[in-house]
Write an enzyme that holds these catalytic residues in place. Sequence first.
Site, PDB file in Angstrom:
ATOM      1  N   LYS A  25       0.932  -1.281  -0.010  1.00 60.04           N
ATOM      2  CA  LYS A  25      -0.064   0.048   0.087  1.00 60.04           C
ATOM      3  C   LYS A  25       0.944   1.367   0.042  1.00 60.04           C
ATOM      4  O   LYS A  25       0.567   2.169  -0.820  1.00 60.04           O
ATOM      5  CB  LYS A  25      -0.929   0.071   1.145  1.00 60.04           C
ATOM      6  CG  LYS A  25      -1.915  -1.121   1.273  1.00 60.04           C
ATOM      7  CD  LYS A  25      -2.868  -0.907   2.477  1.00 60.04           C
ATOM      8  CE  LYS A  25      -2.274  -1.207   3.946  1.00 60.04           C
ATOM      9  NZ  LYS A  25      -1.628  -2.578   4.258  1.00 60.04           N
ATOM     10  N   ARG A  41      -9.617   0.355   8.942  1.00 63.78           N
ATOM     11  CA  ARG A  41      -9.130  -0.942   9.369  1.00 63.78           C
ATOM     12  C   ARG A  41     -10.235  -1.480  10.078  1.00 63.78           C
ATOM     13  O   ARG A  41     -10.188  -3.032  10.288  1.00 63.78           O
ATOM     14  CB  ARG A  41      -8.067  -1.048  10.050  1.00 63.78           C
ATOM     15  CG  ARG A  41      -6.717  -1.262   9.301  1.00 63.78           C
ATOM     16  CD  ARG A  41      -5.541  -1.067  10.221  1.00 63.78           C
ATOM     17  NE  ARG A  41      -4.543  -1.833   9.437  1.00 63.78           N
ATOM     18  CZ  ARG A  41      -3.053  -1.390   9.172  1.00 63.78           C
ATOM     19  NH1 ARG A  41      -3.178  -0.094   8.973  1.00 63.78           N
ATOM     20  NH2 ARG A  41      -2.169  -2.125   8.603  1.00 63.78           N
ATOM     21  N   ARG A  56      11.440  -6.807   4.805  1.00 62.55           N
ATOM     22  CA  ARG A  56      11.341  -5.462   4.843  1.00 62.55           C
ATOM     23  C   ARG A  56      12.042  -5.273   6.319  1.00 62.55           C
ATOM     24  O   ARG A  56      12.581  -4.121   6.596  1.00 62.55           O
ATOM     25  CB  ARG A  56       9.842  -4.867   4.952  1.00 62.55           C
ATOM     26  CG  ARG A  56       9.838  -3.515   5.180  1.00 62.55           C
ATOM     27  CD  ARG A  56       8.459  -3.030   4.971  1.00 62.55           C
ATOM     28  NE  ARG A  56       7.530  -3.207   6.061  1.00 62.55           N
ATOM     29  CZ  ARG A  56       6.142  -2.838   5.807  1.00 62.55           C
ATOM     30  NH1 ARG A  56       5.653  -2.359   4.691  1.00 62.55           N
ATOM     31  NH2 ARG A  56       5.412  -3.303   6.767  1.00 62.55           N
ATOM     32  N   ARG A 113      11.565  -1.608  11.674  1.00 61.82           N
ATOM     33  CA  ARG A 113      10.175  -1.422  12.588  1.00 61.82           C
ATOM     34  C   ARG A 113      10.130  -2.675  13.520  1.00 61.82           C
ATOM     35  O   ARG A 113      10.306  -3.953  12.965  1.00 61.82           O
ATOM     36  CB  ARG A 113       9.206  -1.605  11.453  1.00 61.82           C
ATOM     37  CG  ARG A 113       8.768  -0.293  10.971  1.00 61.82           C
ATOM     38  CD  ARG A 113       7.876  -0.174  10.017  1.00 61.82           C
ATOM     39  NE  ARG A 113       6.492  -1.039  10.344  1.00 61.82           N
ATOM     40  CZ  ARG A 113       5.467  -0.792   9.601  1.00 61.82           C
ATOM     41  NH1 ARG A 113       5.332  -0.298   8.266  1.00 61.82           N
ATOM     42  NH2 ARG A 113       4.296  -1.596   9.697  1.00 61.82           N
ATOM     43  N   ARG A 165      -0.546  -9.658  13.103  1.00 64.03           N
ATOM     44  CA  ARG A 165      -1.033  -8.564  12.289  1.00 64.03           C
ATOM     45  C   ARG A 165      -1.836  -9.064  11.249  1.00 64.03           C
ATOM     46  O   ARG A 165      -2.943  -8.611  10.832  1.00 64.03           O
ATOM     47  CB  ARG A 165       0.065  -7.775  11.683  1.00 64.03           C
ATOM     48  CG  ARG A 165       0.703  -6.884  12.717  1.00 64.03           C
ATOM     49  CD  ARG A 165       2.138  -6.593  12.252  1.00 64.03           C
ATOM     50  NE  ARG A 165       2.356  -5.732  10.914  1.00 64.03           N
ATOM     51  CZ  ARG A 165       3.301  -5.389  10.392  1.00 64.03           C
ATOM     52  NH1 ARG A 165       4.353  -6.094  10.718  1.00 64.03           N
ATOM     53  NH2 ARG A 165       3.227  -4.907   9.183  1.00 64.03           N
TER      54      ARG A 165
HETATM   55  P1  ADP Z   1       1.021  -2.388   7.393  1.00 63.11           P
HETATM   56  O1  ADP Z   1       0.165  -2.114   6.393  1.00 63.11           O
HETATM   57  O2  ADP Z   1       2.336  -3.074   6.884  1.00 63.11           O
HETATM   58  O3  ADP Z   1       0.665  -3.421   8.636  1.00 63.11           O
HETATM   59  P2  ADP Z   1       0.967   0.211   8.658  1.00 63.11           P
HETATM   60  O4  ADP Z   1       2.040   1.142   8.862  1.00 63.11           O
HETATM   61  O5  ADP Z   1      -0.111   0.598   7.857  1.00 63.11           O
HETATM   62  O6  ADP Z   1       1.573  -1.160   8.212  1.00 63.11           O
HETATM   63  O7  ADP Z   1       0.663   0.022  10.208  1.00 63.11           O
HETATM   64  C1  ADP Z   1       1.345  -0.525  11.313  1.00 63.11           C
HETATM   65  C2  ADP Z   1       0.607  -0.511  12.565  1.00 63.11           C
HETATM   66  O8  ADP Z   1       0.010   0.666  12.925  1.00 63.11           O
HETATM   67  C3  ADP Z   1      -0.643  -1.696  12.695  1.00 63.11           C
HETATM   68  O9  ADP Z   1      -0.263  -2.988  12.729  1.00 63.11           O
HETATM   69  C4  ADP Z   1      -1.444  -1.011  13.781  1.00 63.11           C
HETATM   70  O10 ADP Z   1      -0.901  -1.450  14.895  1.00 63.11           O
HETATM   71  C5  ADP Z   1      -1.242   0.362  13.456  1.00 63.11           C
HETATM   72  N1  ADP Z   1      -2.439   1.038  12.762  1.00 63.11           N
HETATM   73  C6  ADP Z   1      -2.367   1.916  11.646  1.00 63.11           C
HETATM   74  N2  ADP Z   1      -3.456   1.982  11.044  1.00 63.11           N
HETATM   75  C7  ADP Z   1      -4.365   1.454  11.958  1.00 63.11           C
HETATM   76  C8  ADP Z   1      -5.682   1.611  12.039  1.00 63.11           C
HETATM   77  N3  ADP Z   1      -6.706   2.447  11.033  1.00 63.11           N
HETATM   78  N4  ADP Z   1      -6.465   1.446  12.932  1.00 63.11           N
HETATM   79  C9  ADP Z   1      -5.743   0.721  14.108  1.00 63.11           C
HETATM   80  N5  ADP Z   1      -4.365   0.590  14.075  1.00 63.11           N
HETATM   81  C10 ADP Z   1      -3.758   0.931  13.063  1.00 63.11           C
END
Ligand code: ADP
Length: 190
Positions: free
Chosen positions: A14, A89, A128, A134, A146
């Site tokens: 994404k 999400r 990654r 991270r 996740r």
């Molecule tokens: P990825 O898509 O690779 O999992 P992101 O950078 O989008 O990575 O998200 C990393 C973390 O940030 C998620 O695992 C969650 O803990 C938190 N997070 C991000 N966006 C949301 C959301 N919309 N609602 C709740 N937690 C979120």
Amino acid sequence: MKNIVLFGPPGAGKGTQAEKIKEKYDLFHISTGDVFRYNIKNNTKLGVLAKQYMDKGDLVPDQVTIDMLSDVVEKNISVNGFIFDGFPRTQSQAEALDKLLTKFNTSISGMVALEVDDEILINRLLERGKVSGRADDSNSLIIKNRIKEYYSKTAILKTFYQRKNCYFGVDGVGGIEEITSRITNVINNL
Ligand code: ADP
């Protein structure tokens, strides 16, 4: 306004694709993960709270995420449109987003979903993790959590957007440019 939700499991690509799409359509990119990481780096109250969840691979609570997202949208409402990356999400986040956009007489134009098999996702995230530093990419148990969070809370959003006739699945496996062009084929028709 053109407002796109870029959707897909962790590691679907994404962030990479959002960078390409925002340039092409002059959209404002909001990555909730990036905003949280920025807050963690700067040790803000929001960052300290979010970190507790993110490091375990859990979702941050809805209200915290919704408030943060609403704030970013409201501050930037005069743009051409938004790319939402990592948001919504959960069902309540999706409902809150609809409400927020309605307040500004706009709506989601389409959800573009990157479709990638779980096995490929886990490998991509572990790779990654070697360079990103991270915490949530660093071991396969957190990664699996996740993906579990994704299936239990997030995947249902496919139906939510399908009901509005605005769900568009895109094959997320292939070259970066190839995938970008699959996405632009969808966005050009929105
Ligand atoms: P990825 O898509 O690779 O999992 P992101 O950078 O989008 O990575 O998200 C990393 C973390 O940030 C998620 O695992 C969650 O803990 C938190 N997070 C991000 N966006 C949301 C959301 N919309 N609602 C709740 N937690 C979120």
